[in-house]
Structures are given as C-alpha cells and as structure tokens.
Design a protein around this motif. Structure first.
Motif, PDB file in Angstrom:
ATOM      1  N   LEU A   1       1.601   6.392  -6.896  1.00  0.00           N
ATOM      2  CA  LEU A   1       0.312   7.079  -7.733  1.00  0.00           C
ATOM      3  C   LEU A   1       0.367   8.590  -7.333  1.00  0.00           C
ATOM      4  O   LEU A   1       0.126   9.054  -8.428  1.00  0.00           O
ATOM      5  CB  LEU A   1      -1.026   6.266  -7.009  1.00  0.00           C
ATOM      6  CG  LEU A   1      -2.254   6.742  -7.815  1.00  0.00           C
ATOM      7  CD1 LEU A   1      -1.958   6.156  -9.234  1.00  0.00           C
ATOM      8  CD2 LEU A   1      -3.641   6.137  -7.187  1.00  0.00           C
ATOM      9  N   LEU A   2       0.744   8.919  -6.027  1.00  0.00           N
ATOM     10  CA  LEU A   2       0.748  10.415  -5.659  1.00  0.00           C
ATOM     11  C   LEU A   2       1.916  11.068  -6.487  1.00  0.00           C
ATOM     12  O   LEU A   2       1.670  12.094  -7.123  1.00  0.00           O
ATOM     13  CB  LEU A   2       0.959  10.539  -4.472  1.00  0.00           C
ATOM     14  CG  LEU A   2      -0.222  10.210  -3.526  1.00  0.00           C
ATOM     15  CD1 LEU A   2       0.084  10.278  -1.956  1.00  0.00           C
ATOM     16  CD2 LEU A   2      -1.354  11.373  -3.539  1.00  0.00           C
TER      17      LEU A   2
ATOM     18  N   CYS B   1       0.909  -1.250   0.215  1.00  0.00           N
ATOM     19  CA  CYS B   1      -0.041  -0.038   0.132  1.00  0.00           C
ATOM     20  C   CYS B   1       1.015   1.335   0.034  1.00  0.00           C
ATOM     21  O   CYS B   1       0.680   2.232  -0.572  1.00  0.00           O
ATOM     22  CB  CYS B   1      -0.976   0.078   1.365  1.00  0.00           C
ATOM     23  SG  CYS B   1      -2.280  -1.232   1.094  1.00  0.00           S
ATOM     24  N   LYS B   2       1.848   1.238   0.785  1.00  0.00           N
ATOM     25  CA  LYS B   2       2.656   2.471   0.772  1.00  0.00           C
ATOM     26  C   LYS B   2       3.515   2.669  -0.494  1.00  0.00           C
ATOM     27  O   LYS B   2       3.406   3.902  -1.168  1.00  0.00           O
ATOM     28  CB  LYS B   2       3.894   2.351   1.895  1.00  0.00           C
ATOM     29  CG  LYS B   2       4.570   3.485   2.309  1.00  0.00           C
ATOM     30  CD  LYS B   2       5.805   3.364   2.924  1.00  0.00           C
ATOM     31  CE  LYS B   2       6.958   2.505   2.400  1.00  0.00           C
ATOM     32  NZ  LYS B   2       8.254   2.489   3.179  1.00  0.00           N
TER      33      LYS B   2
ATOM     34  N   TRP C   1       0.299   3.796  -3.157  1.00  0.00           N
ATOM     35  CA  TRP C   1       0.084   5.206  -3.095  1.00  0.00           C
ATOM     36  C   TRP C   1       1.091   6.140  -3.248  1.00  0.00           C
ATOM     37  O   TRP C   1       0.745   7.214  -3.888  1.00  0.00           O
ATOM     38  CB  TRP C   1      -0.588   5.112  -1.808  1.00  0.00           C
ATOM     39  CG  TRP C   1      -1.990   4.550  -1.610  1.00  0.00           C
ATOM     40  CD1 TRP C   1      -2.379   3.430  -0.905  1.00  0.00           C
ATOM     41  CD2 TRP C   1      -3.174   4.866  -2.360  1.00  0.00           C
ATOM     42  NE1 TRP C   1      -3.627   3.051  -1.124  1.00  0.00           N
ATOM     43  CE2 TRP C   1      -4.178   3.922  -2.180  1.00  0.00           C
ATOM     44  CE3 TRP C   1      -3.339   5.953  -3.386  1.00  0.00           C
ATOM     45  CZ2 TRP C   1      -5.374   3.890  -2.573  1.00  0.00           C
ATOM     46  CZ3 TRP C   1      -4.840   5.872  -4.018  1.00  0.00           C
ATOM     47  CH2 TRP C   1      -5.696   4.887  -3.539  1.00  0.00           C
ATOM     48  N   TYR C   2       2.254   5.961  -2.897  1.00  0.00           N
ATOM     49  CA  TYR C   2       3.284   6.836  -3.077  1.00  0.00           C
ATOM     50  C   TYR C   2       3.543   7.125  -4.563  1.00  0.00           C
ATOM     51  O   TYR C   2       3.820   8.024  -4.947  1.00  0.00           O
ATOM     52  CB  TYR C   2       4.699   6.266  -2.339  1.00  0.00           C
ATOM     53  CG  TYR C   2       5.753   7.431  -2.499  1.00  0.00           C
ATOM     54  CD1 TYR C   2       5.651   8.659  -1.646  1.00  0.00           C
ATOM     55  CD2 TYR C   2       6.669   7.280  -3.464  1.00  0.00           C
ATOM     56  CE1 TYR C   2       6.531   9.529  -2.108  1.00  0.00           C
ATOM     57  CE2 TYR C   2       7.784   8.206  -3.657  1.00  0.00           C
ATOM     58  CZ  TYR C   2       7.577   9.304  -2.682  1.00  0.00           C
ATOM     59  OH  TYR C   2       8.524  10.296  -3.178  1.00  0.00           O
TER      60      TYR C   2
END
Length: 131
Positions: free
Chosen positions: A57-58, A50-51, A54-55
């Motif tokens: 993707l951001l 997840c980290k 999401w990192y």
C-alpha cells in the motif's frame, strides 16, 4: 544500463541486506518459553500479511513519487559532480602542479638527506628490555 527491470532479484547488489525482516528475524521464543502453537502460527500469519499489505500500500501511493524525488536528487548530484566539482578539481590540480614540484624538490634536497643521515645514525641502535 539495463533495458529491462529484474522482477525476481530486486536487490542484486545486496544494498538492503540489512533490512531483512522475516518473522524469524524479528520474533524468537527461547527454549522453555513457548506460546501456544496456534498463537505462534497466527502471529506468523498476521505479521507476514500485515507487513506485505502495508508495504504494498505504501509503495502504491508513495513509490513512484519517491522514485521521482530520488531520481531528481541523484540527477542534481551527478550534475554537480560532472559540471562543477570535477572541473574545479582539475583546475586546482593544474594550479597546484608547480607548488607540488617545488615541494618535492625541497623535500628531496633538504629534508631527505637529513632523514637519511638520522636513519644511518639510528640504524645500529638496539633496544632490549631487561626485567
């Protein structure tokens, strides 16, 4: 200035060493209080995936825009330093030079001898502490 970007060591100056966020830096179970092994392994996998997701993707959606914004902000700051602040400081230094010379002369001629005399008077004072 570097011609190439280092894709391996992306923080060579350790600017963000405080952002270390591995699973072990965030979660820890003390001795005597352990979850089931499969839960701990699954939590490890979920956290890292997840980290990472999401990192990435951001940064995909925001990274280039943020880099442009920060590049612009630093360009403004450097412009201010080079074209506004430094010339003003130089002008101030030129304008204050005569005052600095006068002040130095005053301190050396008037205050300095008084301080030397006080120092000589108090030179032989000894302080002892008696119980």
């Amino acid at each position: 200035m570097a011609d190439q970007v280092d894709l391996v060591n992306r923080d060579p100056n350790n600017i963000n060493a405080h952002l270390k966020a591995t699973f072990e830096d965030v979660f820890a179970e003390p001795d005597g209080t352990h979850s089931i092994d499969c839960v701990w392994k699954l939590a490890f996998t979920c956290f890292n995936m997840c980290k990472g997701f999401w990192y990435k993707l951001l940064t995909l959606f925001c990274g280039c825009c943020m880099a442009c914004e920060w590049g612009f902000i630093f360009a403004i700051e450097i412009f201010n330093q080079v074209w506004i602040l430094t010339p003003h400081l130089r002008l101030l230094s030129i304008q204050c030079a005569p005052i600095q010379k006068l002040w130095t002369i005053y301190l050396q001629c008037c205050v300095g001898p008084c301080c030397d005399a006080c120092g000589m008077i108090l030179n032989n004072v000894r302080v002892t502490h008696v119980k």
